[in-house]
Design a protein around this motif. Structure first.
Motif, mmCIF file in Angstrom:
data_model
loop_
_atom_site.group_PDB
_atom_site.id
_atom_site.type_symbol
_atom_site.label_atom_id
_atom_site.label_comp_id
_atom_site.label_asym_id
_atom_site.label_seq_id
_atom_site.Cartn_x
_atom_site.Cartn_y
_atom_site.Cartn_z
ATOM 1 N N MET A 1 34.892 24.565 73.742
ATOM 2 C CA MET A 1 34.961 25.360 72.522
ATOM 3 C C MET A 1 36.272 25.074 71.800
ATOM 4 S SD MET A 1 35.838 29.123 74.153
ATOM 5 C CE MET A 1 34.852 28.869 75.635
ATOM 6 N N THR A 2 36.256 25.210 70.481
ATOM 7 C CA THR A 2 37.470 24.996 69.699
ATOM 8 C C THR A 2 38.340 26.240 69.753
ATOM 9 O OG1 THR A 2 36.322 23.494 68.196
ATOM 10 C CG2 THR A 2 38.386 24.460 67.417
ATOM 11 N N ILE A 3 39.602 26.036 70.082
ATOM 12 C CA ILE A 3 40.549 27.145 70.160
ATOM 13 C C ILE A 3 41.626 26.918 69.111
ATOM 14 C CG2 ILE A 3 42.256 28.326 71.591
ATOM 15 C CD1 ILE A 3 40.576 27.604 74.028
ATOM 16 N N GLU A 4 41.758 27.862 68.191
ATOM 17 C CA GLU A 4 42.780 27.793 67.151
ATOM 18 C C GLU A 4 44.053 28.472 67.639
ATOM 19 O OE1 GLU A 4 42.347 26.231 64.363
ATOM 20 O OE2 GLU A 4 40.170 25.971 64.311
ATOM 21 N N PHE A 5 45.203 27.911 67.252
ATOM 22 C CA PHE A 5 46.464 28.547 67.605
ATOM 23 C C PHE A 5 46.568 29.911 66.930
ATOM 24 C CE2 PHE A 5 51.101 29.148 67.406
ATOM 25 C CZ PHE A 5 51.405 28.969 68.752
ATOM 26 N N ILE A 6 46.225 29.960 65.640
ATOM 27 C CA ILE A 6 46.085 31.209 64.890
ATOM 28 C C ILE A 6 44.797 31.085 64.087
ATOM 29 C CG2 ILE A 6 47.070 32.700 63.100
ATOM 30 C CD1 ILE A 6 49.827 31.606 63.890
ATOM 31 N N ASP A 7 43.860 31.984 64.284
ATOM 32 C CA ASP A 7 42.537 31.844 63.668
ATOM 33 C C ASP A 7 42.422 32.730 62.425
ATOM 34 O OD1 ASP A 7 39.926 31.411 63.030
ATOM 35 O OD2 ASP A 7 39.143 31.732 65.044
ATOM 36 N N LEU A 8 42.852 32.208 61.295
ATOM 37 C CA LEU A 8 42.760 32.956 60.043
ATOM 38 C C LEU A 8 41.327 32.994 59.511
ATOM 39 C CD1 LEU A 8 46.010 31.710 58.242
ATOM 40 C CD2 LEU A 8 45.665 33.830 59.520
ATOM 41 N N LYS A 9 40.527 32.015 59.906
ATOM 42 C CA LYS A 9 39.133 31.982 59.438
ATOM 43 C C LYS A 9 38.339 33.165 59.990
ATOM 44 C CE LYS A 9 39.012 26.930 58.984
ATOM 45 N NZ LYS A 9 38.416 25.664 59.497
ATOM 46 N N ALA A 10 38.573 33.512 61.243
ATOM 47 C CA ALA A 10 37.849 34.635 61.845
ATOM 48 C C ALA A 10 38.206 35.938 61.142
ATOM 49 C CB ALA A 10 38.174 34.722 63.335
ATOM 50 N N GLN A 11 39.473 36.101 60.831
ATOM 51 C CA GLN A 11 39.897 37.300 60.106
ATOM 52 C C GLN A 11 39.265 37.336 58.720
ATOM 53 O OE1 GLN A 11 43.701 37.452 58.099
ATOM 54 N NE2 GLN A 11 44.253 39.297 59.248
ATOM 55 N N GLN A 12 39.282 36.192 58.044
ATOM 56 C CA GLN A 12 38.725 36.150 56.697
ATOM 57 C C GLN A 12 37.234 36.478 56.693
ATOM 58 O OE1 GLN A 12 37.955 32.778 53.292
ATOM 59 N NE2 GLN A 12 39.900 32.685 54.396
ATOM 60 N N ALA A 13 36.514 36.003 57.705
ATOM 61 C CA ALA A 13 35.090 36.293 57.783
ATOM 62 C C ALA A 13 34.838 37.799 57.922
ATOM 63 C CB ALA A 13 34.473 35.542 58.965
ATOM 64 N N ARG A 14 35.735 38.483 58.613
ATOM 65 C CA ARG A 14 35.578 39.926 58.835
ATOM 66 C C ARG A 14 35.676 40.718 57.531
ATOM 67 N NH1 ARG A 14 39.596 43.602 62.724
ATOM 68 N NH2 ARG A 14 38.762 45.645 62.098
ATOM 69 N N ILE A 15 36.551 40.296 56.624
ATOM 70 C CA ILE A 15 36.815 41.092 55.417
ATOM 71 C C ILE A 15 36.516 40.315 54.135
ATOM 72 C CG2 ILE A 15 38.523 42.598 56.498
ATOM 73 C CD1 ILE A 15 40.729 40.810 55.382
ATOM 74 N N LYS A 16 35.695 39.280 54.229
ATOM 75 C CA LYS A 16 35.485 38.388 53.086
ATOM 76 C C LYS A 16 34.977 39.121 51.848
ATOM 77 C CE LYS A 16 33.545 33.946 51.719
ATOM 78 N NZ LYS A 16 33.218 34.401 50.364
ATOM 79 N N ASP A 17 34.019 39.995 52.014
ATOM 80 C CA ASP A 17 33.464 40.693 50.849
ATOM 81 C C ASP A 17 34.531 41.523 50.143
ATOM 82 O OD1 ASP A 17 31.044 39.557 51.393
ATOM 83 O OD2 ASP A 17 30.173 41.348 52.317
ATOM 84 N N ARG A 18 35.372 42.194 50.946
ATOM 85 C CA ARG A 18 36.416 43.020 50.353
ATOM 86 C C ARG A 18 37.510 42.168 49.701
ATOM 87 N NH1 ARG A 18 37.991 46.617 55.319
ATOM 88 N NH2 ARG A 18 36.823 45.026 56.457
ATOM 89 N N LEU A 19 37.817 41.030 50.320
ATOM 90 C CA LEU A 19 38.787 40.115 49.712
ATOM 91 C C LEU A 19 38.276 39.592 48.377
ATOM 92 C CD1 LEU A 19 39.901 37.967 52.786
ATOM 93 C CD2 LEU A 19 41.321 39.587 51.530
ATOM 94 N N ASP A 20 36.998 39.189 48.364
ATOM 95 C CA ASP A 20 36.411 38.665 47.126
ATOM 96 C C ASP A 20 36.446 39.712 46.018
ATOM 97 O OD1 ASP A 20 35.937 36.273 48.363
ATOM 98 O OD2 ASP A 20 33.790 36.627 48.708
ATOM 99 N N ALA A 21 36.137 40.949 46.367
ATOM 100 C CA ALA A 21 36.136 42.012 45.364
ATOM 101 C C ALA A 21 37.543 42.260 44.825
ATOM 102 C CB ALA A 21 35.564 43.301 45.962
ATOM 103 N N ARG A 22 38.527 42.247 45.715
ATOM 104 C CA ARG A 22 39.917 42.449 45.295
ATOM 105 C C ARG A 22 40.376 41.321 44.363
ATOM 106 N NH1 ARG A 22 43.190 47.072 45.753
ATOM 107 N NH2 ARG A 22 42.768 48.122 47.720
ATOM 108 N N ILE A 23 40.063 40.096 44.739
ATOM 109 C CA ILE A 23 40.484 38.945 43.930
ATOM 110 C C ILE A 23 39.824 38.982 42.559
ATOM 111 C CG2 ILE A 23 40.318 36.424 43.753
ATOM 112 C CD1 ILE A 23 40.662 36.390 46.859
ATOM 113 N N GLN A 24 38.548 39.294 42.523
ATOM 114 C CA GLN A 24 37.846 39.364 41.238
ATOM 115 C C GLN A 24 38.417 40.467 40.354
ATOM 116 O OE1 GLN A 24 35.678 37.211 39.914
ATOM 117 N NE2 GLN A 24 36.059 35.984 41.758
ATOM 118 N N ALA A 25 38.833 41.563 40.970
ATOM 119 C CA ALA A 25 39.417 42.656 40.191
ATOM 120 C C ALA A 25 40.725 42.224 39.538
ATOM 121 C CB ALA A 25 39.644 43.875 41.086
ATOM 122 N N VAL A 26 41.532 41.444 40.261
ATOM 123 C CA VAL A 26 42.777 40.942 39.689
ATOM 124 C C VAL A 26 42.486 39.969 38.556
ATOM 125 C CG1 VAL A 26 44.871 39.602 40.138
ATOM 126 C CG2 VAL A 26 44.080 41.274 41.826
#
Length: 372
Positions: free
Chosen positions: A1-26
């Motif tokens: 399995m692939t092991i990331e030193f720091i996995d920012l992709k997993a975090q982004q997947a968790r909150i992607k919808d909320r991130l997208d909404a925040r960015i669009q609002a800006v």
């Protein structure tokens, strides 16, 4: 399995919808510099750590620079900092004309050693420097031992800038980093426990006058009118898009910190018989910016990292050379007794993958590679 030193992709997947909404609002609002999300973030950060004032800025190095400017550090001042840290801790000191004086670290916590600090203060006075301030570092997410540092600061009439670039949200004896020191600073570099998707930083203080001064300094030294500059300042503001991203990351930050404790606990339980695992003093909680082991020798460290690499597992050395040995800093003063622990740590420490989304089976693979 692939092991990331720091996995920012997993975090982004968790909150992607909320991130997208925040960015669009800006994007829809059009306030790309110092927009309403910046003020909202500053308020939320203050509530999280208990500081009265939070002022965001362009990056963690600027946060330290703004703190030094606000405290009036100048030529002839000695500013004490550990040598086992990232260069940003020390590099801003000469920018205001002051002199960095390097201090050794504790062999268990890797944070500033108070006995070394005391020797360095005496040495600085002998050199004709005025002891002005201390910059303890919350290295790898672990708060420095602030009570004895505060006692030394009081005794010598010095201020404290708490460099919590790696440690925002950690706790020390019922205090949260960000609320410790005359001023505290942090970084939102993407790899930090609370990171944005670019550069960013923040300055924390409960002093009203310092907060007002930093608010001016970060925008060219502006007065009540932005075209009436009342002092020499800098241009250091957090982009609204980054503030919007950080708001959603801060909303899950407490949960992620709990997950980091679990990951660190499993590592330590499995590896304590083989390596020196991180020491967490009583009444202290790390945010685990890094999980760092100490090997018995450079050869043992190299062998361990090679074993990990053979299994496709990343590991990193933070930091391969202490500041006092680097070309840019080797001529500055240091504890006259030497910085032996800093030098030894550079030869023996290495950090394992650490993030809130590291699965148990991934950890088991990392542990097995090291123990094999």
């Amino acid at each position: 399995m692939t092991i990331e030193f720091i996995d920012l992709k997993a975090q982004q997947a968790r909150i992607k919808d909320r991130l997208d909404a925040r960015i669009q609002a800006v994007l829809a609002g059009g306030a790309y510099i110092m927009g309403p999300e910046v003020r909202e973030l500053e308020s939320e950060l203050a509530a999280f750590c208990g500081a009265k004032h939070v002022l965001t800025c362009a990056n963690g190095t600027d946060a330290l620079h703004l703190a030094l400017m606000a405290l009036g550090a100048k030529a002839g001042d000695a500013v004490f900092c550990p040598s086992f840290t990232f260069a940003a801790t020390a590099e801003i000191v000469p920018h205001v004309g002051a002199t960095p004086v390097f201090v050794d670290v504790d062999p268990r916590t890797f944070n500033l050693c108070v006995e070394s600090l005391k020797r360095a203060i005496i040495h600085a006075k002998e050199l004709g420097l005025r002891p002005a301030g201390i910059i303890p570092v919350d290295l790898f997410g672990l708060p420095a031992d602030y009570e004895p540092i505060e006692a030394v600061a009081r005794e010598n009439g010095m201020w404290i800038i708490a460099d919590s670039a790696q440690g925002f949200g950690a706790t020390y004896k019922d205090r949260t980093t960000g609320s410790i020191g005359d001023i505290a600073t942090t970084s939102f570099f993407p790899a930090k426990p609370l990171g944005c998707y670019g550069d960013g930083g923040a300055v924390f203080t409960s002093n009203d006058e310092l907060a007002a001064l930093i608010g001016s300094l970060r925008v060219h030294g502006k007065g009540s009118d932005k075209y009436d500059n009342v002092r020499i300042g800098v241009n250091s503001r957090l982009d609204t898009l980054q503030a919007a991203i950080l708001l959603e990351k801060l909303a899950i930050y407490a949960d992620e910190l709990d997950a980091r404790q679990t990951v660190a606990g499993r590592y330590s339980a499995a590896l304590s018989a083989r390596f020196q695992v991180p020491h967490i003093p009583n009444e202290t909680r790390s945010v685990w910016a890094q999980y760092t082991l100490r090997a018995a020798s450079t050869e043992e460290r190299d062998a361990a990292m090679a074993a990990l690499k053979a299994e496709g597992i990343p590991s990193v050395v933070y930091y391969p050379m202490p500041l006092h040995q680097q070309q840019a800093y080797r001529d500055y003063p240091a504890d006259p007794a030497g910085l032996a622990t800093c030098a030894d740590l550079a030869k023996t420490v290495f950090s394992l993958p650490m993030h809130p989304y590291l699965r148990e089976e991934q950890q088991d693979e990392i542990i097995a590679a090291l123990l094999k």
